[in-house]
Scaffold this motif. Structure first.
Motif, PDB file in Angstrom:
ATOM      1  N   VAL A   1       0.843  -1.189   0.000  1.00 30.09           N
ATOM      2  CA  VAL A   1       0.000   0.000   0.000  1.00 30.09           C
ATOM      3  C   VAL A   1       0.885   1.249   0.000  1.00 30.09           C
ATOM      4  CG1 VAL A   1      -1.745   1.294   1.264  1.00 30.09           C
ATOM      5  CG2 VAL A   1      -1.858  -1.208   1.182  1.00 30.09           C
ATOM      6  N   LEU A   2       1.980   1.210   0.786  1.00 26.74           N
ATOM      7  CA  LEU A   2       2.880   2.369   0.840  1.00 26.74           C
ATOM      8  C   LEU A   2       3.552   2.602  -0.500  1.00 26.74           C
ATOM      9  CD1 LEU A   2       4.600   1.961   4.335  1.00 26.74           C
ATOM     10  CD2 LEU A   2       2.680   3.413   3.679  1.00 26.74           C
TER      11      LEU A   2
ATOM     12  N   GLY B   1      -0.235   2.448  -3.209  1.00 25.12           N
ATOM     13  CA  GLY B   1      -1.514   3.023  -2.815  1.00 25.12           C
ATOM     14  C   GLY B   1      -1.645   4.461  -3.297  1.00 25.12           C
ATOM     15  N   ALA B   2      -2.844   5.031  -3.078  1.00 22.64           N
ATOM     16  CA  ALA B   2      -3.124   6.382  -3.562  1.00 22.64           C
ATOM     17  C   ALA B   2      -2.091   7.384  -3.036  1.00 22.64           C
ATOM     18  CB  ALA B   2      -4.529   6.793  -3.133  1.00 22.64           C
ATOM     19  N   ASN B   3      -1.684   7.245  -1.765  1.00 28.86           N
ATOM     20  CA  ASN B   3      -0.693   8.163  -1.210  1.00 28.86           C
ATOM     21  C   ASN B   3       0.714   7.557  -1.241  1.00 28.86           C
ATOM     22  OD1 ASN B   3      -2.863   9.746  -0.602  1.00 28.86           O
ATOM     23  ND2 ASN B   3      -2.968   9.071   1.540  1.00 28.86           N
ATOM     24  N   GLY B   4       0.881   6.464  -1.970  1.00 34.95           N
ATOM     25  CA  GLY B   4       2.165   5.767  -1.960  1.00 34.95           C
ATOM     26  C   GLY B   4       3.164   6.360  -2.923  1.00 34.95           C
TER      27      GLY B   4
END
Lengths: 345, 287, 284
Positions: free
Chosen positions: C120-121, C124-127
């Protein structure tokens, strides 16, 4: 001239496994590489097979440089020390392997392969065991399968790494005799590695004594045994006693007893150490010329009756008792007369 | 002596070999390891520096986080300790006794490895719920397991069960019977033999099993969340808190907890390696 | 197993022995027998009809298909990787080998949730790569790709760690023999190496597959729990359970439990039949 090893060197880190080794083997010759472990003999054998690459030097076969030829294309029949039989294949499959992996024009029809396997099984006297797995065979049988497998590819030379190392004494003697017969029959250039001097002397046309990555001596068995080139070879051939002596005017004496040095010059005048084998040392009564010694033990049985005695300097020496000479008693003082010796510089 | 000065060989990191395929297999291994494991882990590890160490410490030291970490480590240690004792007993029984069905028992010990954690989780929750088979027995005694830290402990004991058994068992099998006979012939009692001959030989394996069970339990998620009740600061484990933070899109908060847990995993791994090296040196054999 | 060696002189007194055996049986039935029984009992609580209905539900079937798909990708990839890693590590000598082995084992000691978190990191969207991937229209998190990646992470060491000790113990002799007999690299691998490691490979595949199909924590983080799309069987169990559809949850869970039992039986049979081949790897 079939096999030529020209100044081959091999380094493992800072350790010189082979140091500019050169050797020429004649067509059909049976050569033994003899030496202690770490002497470089197995490394040399693996270089011949293409399993190691030399850091310097060249190996030629019938004049052809083998440097660019991989182990795969070298057609060197290699018999591994622990046989390296394919454990999941039957004996017949093991022997057929080298034929089955052939590609292109060299490919053989199945029938031809089966026929060859039959012939090889007969050659190594395992006719009935083709369907067995290696784990179901005795050590001697495995050895012969490994040999048949190596012979199947019709090798240009046969390389054997400690071929009898893992076998017990009786099987070893039988196989040795059998291998000598096989070599006589096939006339294949054969090189084998051993640390057993008796094996080398028994089997080979010529013995190559190696030590610390170098060749110490090359010669016929009688030469290497009878006229060792240096102290190492003498020692390694076994049964060596080191005796203090005087060298004066080319004559070696032990307490007034003059020994023969054959064709080997003992060097300048000095006090030196002479090498003598037990059967060349005569046991004489006390008072005669020779090295004074005390009998520690007598071994009247066995192949060679001998005594163990101690010199004045505490060194223990073995000497033979000739037929007809009286047996000394334990603790008796005697004189040792080394009749044939070598003195190295 | 002829001048055979050593041709200075460059120190090669790879010992040359005639076997083919090193470049291909090593390259693929390294590539795949990097893509699947190393780069993702590095991405996690450097997060705290991206956000600044101060913020990281702040995030990792909030009461809810501290409580979750404390709960995770505490219950994991307790569960591993129980497994240390029973794992040793089970290994002993499997190696030193004979009884009908032993082979099945031997095989079934691995079930916690094979059973998906979510399945274990709902099964344990159903068993220990106040109306479950075990919960109904404990309820009248005033003991509540499900939805309390005790439930977490039960779940972690379940998933840690095989570790001690499987590390101790082979070592116990290898202990030479002569060793015990020798101790007995020298006049040692059974207990003395146990304490002075067998226990020291088993100690490294016991320690390894404990560490493995502990490491597994600290990070465990699936089998715990169903039985835990997940009440913040009471029965909320650290891995669950990571999931909650992610659901809130609070990547920094999730990463802070993740990094801390990763650091502990590494520490355990390192300690294990050192233990094994020490044990190998002490016994002088490669295992 | 204590196949060889008599127990003569090492027997504990009978009362001690029986106490220990009783303790073992009690502990194992409490922690293994009962949970297993509970799964099947709960699944069949309302009879076979409900059970069948639950496991033929479209969402359940979609979950089964997805689980099979994820395993069908992750396991073969891990086989290729595991064989490559074992070949490089067991057949060659190079600096840094033990570090490499440690790194391969690493995913074993990482929490499943952290295994999902790292992806995810990254994606992901903020990754790290999130914005780039977004611009390219590639989605990883909350898609099957993410599930496969997370599953590969947690099952990464399984095949390699079964093969490495075995291939190290077997050495290089047979491969070298094959070369001197004229075999090429592939021929050597396919005809000599592979048959020698086949049972250990199967063993590794078995364990790898069980974990791939049963993984929960890691896939839970990257899945997004989209029914019929990114819901694997373990995740579906969770959803059903949280919706209080207990019978359905346990019905799907019972299939996973059966998978675990089949895995255990197959694993045990392999261990009995090919003890020597697996001797090197049995020490987990």
């Amino acid at each position: 001239m079939s096999l030529e090893i020209d100044s081959v060197s091999k380094w493992f880190g800072a350790f010189a496994a082979l140091d500019k080794v050169s050797l020429v083997g004649a067509e059909g010759e049976f050569l033994a590489l003899l030496g202690p472990s770490g002497s470089g003999k197995t490394t040399l054998l693996r270089i011949l097979a293409g399993l190691e690459r030399p850091d310097a030097g060249v190996v030629r076969f019938n004049g052809e440089d083998l440097s660019g030829t991989s182990a795969r294309d070298r057609r060197a029949g290699f018999v591994f020390q622990h046989y390296a039989l394919f454990r999941h294949m039957t004996v017949a499959k093991n022997i057929a392997f080298g034929l089955e992996v052939r590609r292109g024009a060299e490919k053989l029809p199945k029938k031809e392969i089966a026929a060859r396997v039959e012939r090889l099984l007969a050659l190594v006297q395992l006719d009935t065991l083709g369907g067995r797995y290696p784990a179901q065979l005795s050590g001697g049988q495995r050895q012969r399968v490994a040999l048949a497998r190596a012979l199947a590819i019709e090798p240009r030379m046969l390389l054997l790494d400690e071929p009898f190392g893992a076998l017990d004494a009786k099987v070893r003697r039988e196989l040795r005799r059998w291998l000598r017969g096989l070599h006589a029959e096939m006339g294949l250039t054969t090189i084998f590695v051993t640390h057993d001097q008796e094996e080398a002397l028994d089997l080979a046309d010529r013995v190559v004594v190696m030590n610390n990555g170098r060749i110490e001596q090359v010669g016929a068995p009688a030469d290497v045994y009878g006229r060792p080139a240096n102290a190492f070879v003498y020692d390694f051939m076994g049964g060596a006693n080191r005796l203090p002596c005087d060298v004066r005017g080319g004559v070696v004496t032990f307490g007034g007893f003059a020994a023969s040095t054959g064709d080997h010059a003992p060097g300048p005048d000095r006090a030196a150490l002479a090498y003598a084998r037990a059967h060349d040392i005569r046991v004489a009564p006390e008072g005669q010329p020779g090295l004074p010694a005390t009998v520690l033990a007598v071994f009247p049985a066995g192949g060679q009756p001998r005594v163990e005695c101690r010199l004045g300097d505490g060194q223990v020496v073995e000497a033979a008792v000739r037929t007809g000479d009286p047996w000394p008693a334990l603790g008796q003082r005697i004189a040792l007369q080394p009749e044939r010796v070598r003195v190295f510089e | 002596m002829t001048a055979s000065a050593p041709i200075a060989q460059p120190k090669r990191w790879l010992k040359p070999s005639v076997l083919p395929g090193f470049g291909l297999t090593f390259g693929l291994t390294l590539l795949w390891l990097s893509v699947v494991v190393l780069i993702p882990l590095i991405a996690l590890v450097i997060r705290p520096w991206e956000m600044g160490l101060e913020r990281f410490i702040d995030l990792a030291s909030r009461p809810r986080v501290v409580a979750a970490l404390r709960l995770s480590f505490g219950t994991a240690a307790a569960a591993a300790a129980v497994n240390l004792v029973f794992g040793a007993i089970i290994a002993w029984v499997l190696v030193r006794t004979e009884f009908p069905g032993k082979r099945i028992i031997d095989a079934i010990v691995d079930l916690p490895f094979a059973l998906p954690t979510a399945v274990a989780g709902i099964a344990l929750a159903a068993l220990y719920a106040p109306n479950g088979w075990i919960g109904a027995l404990l309820d009248p005694l005033g003991i509540q397991v499900a939805y309390t830290p005790l439930g977490i402990f039960v779940a972690l004991t379940f998933i840690g069960l095989p570790f001690v058994v499987r590390t101790v068992q082979p070592v116990l099998e290898d202990i030479d019977a002569d060793l015990e006979d020798a101790a007995a012939s020298l006049g040692a009692s059974r207990l003395q033999t146990l304490a002075r001959v067998i226990a020291p030989a088993l100690a490294p394996a016991l320690l390894t099993g404990f560490a493995l069970a502990f490491a597994r339990a600290v990070g465990e998620y699936g089998s715990v969340i169903f039985i835990a009740g997940n009440i913040p600061q009471v029965s909320e484990i650290a891995p669950l808190l990571i999931v909650i933070r992610l659901d809130e899109f609070d990547y920094a908060g999730a990463a802070a907890i993740g990094v801390f847990m990763l650091a502990v995993s590494f520490a355990v791994l390192l300690a294990l390696n050192l233990t094994q090296r020490w044990a190998r040196r002490a016994t002088g054999n490669e295992s | 197993m204590s196949g060889g060696g008599s127990l003569r002189g090492r027997r504990d007194p009978a009362p001690v022995r029986y106490t220990l055996i009783a303790l073992t049986l009690l502990y194992l039935s409490l922690f293994i027998g009962l949970p297993l029984a509970a799964v099947f009992a709960e699944a069949l609580r309302e009879g076979w009809g409900e059970y069948l209905k639950a496991i033929t539900d479209p969402d359940a079937i979609a979950a089964m298909q997805l689980t099979l798909l994820v395993a069908a990708i992750a396991v073969p990839v891990n086989v290729v990787f595991g064989v490559c890693a074992a070949w490089a590590i067991a057949k060659f000598d190079f600096a840094g080998k033990s570090l490499l082995v440690t790194l391969i084992d690493l995913p074993f000691s990482v929490s499943p949730v952290v295994s999902g978190l790292v992806y995810v990191l990254l994606y992901g969207a903020n990754g790290w790569f999130g914005p780039v991937l977004d611009a390219l229209g590639i989605k990883i998190i909350f898609t099957v790709t993410g599930l496969v990646l997370a599953t590969m992470f947690v099952t990464f060491p399984f095949v390699a760690r079964e093969l490495i000790p075995l291939m190290q113990a077997q050495g290089r002799d047979e491969e070298e023999a094959a070369l001197t007999l004229g075999a090429g690299g592939w021929q050597t691998f396919l005809r000599v190496t592979l048959p020698n490691i086949r049972w250990a490979l199967l063993y590794g595949v078995l364990l790898c597959n069980a974990r791939a199909m049963g993984e929960f924590g890691a896939v839970s983080v990257v899945s997004g729990h989209i029914r019929g799309q990114t819901n694997t069987m373990p995740l579906h169990v969770e959803i059903l359970y949280n919706e209080y559809s207990f019978v359905a949850a346990f019905a799907v869970a019972s299939l996973l439990a059966l998978l675990a039992l089949v895995t255990l039986v197959a694993k045990t049979l392999l261990e009995w039949r090919f003890r020597d081949d697996l001797a090197a790897v049995r020490r987990h």
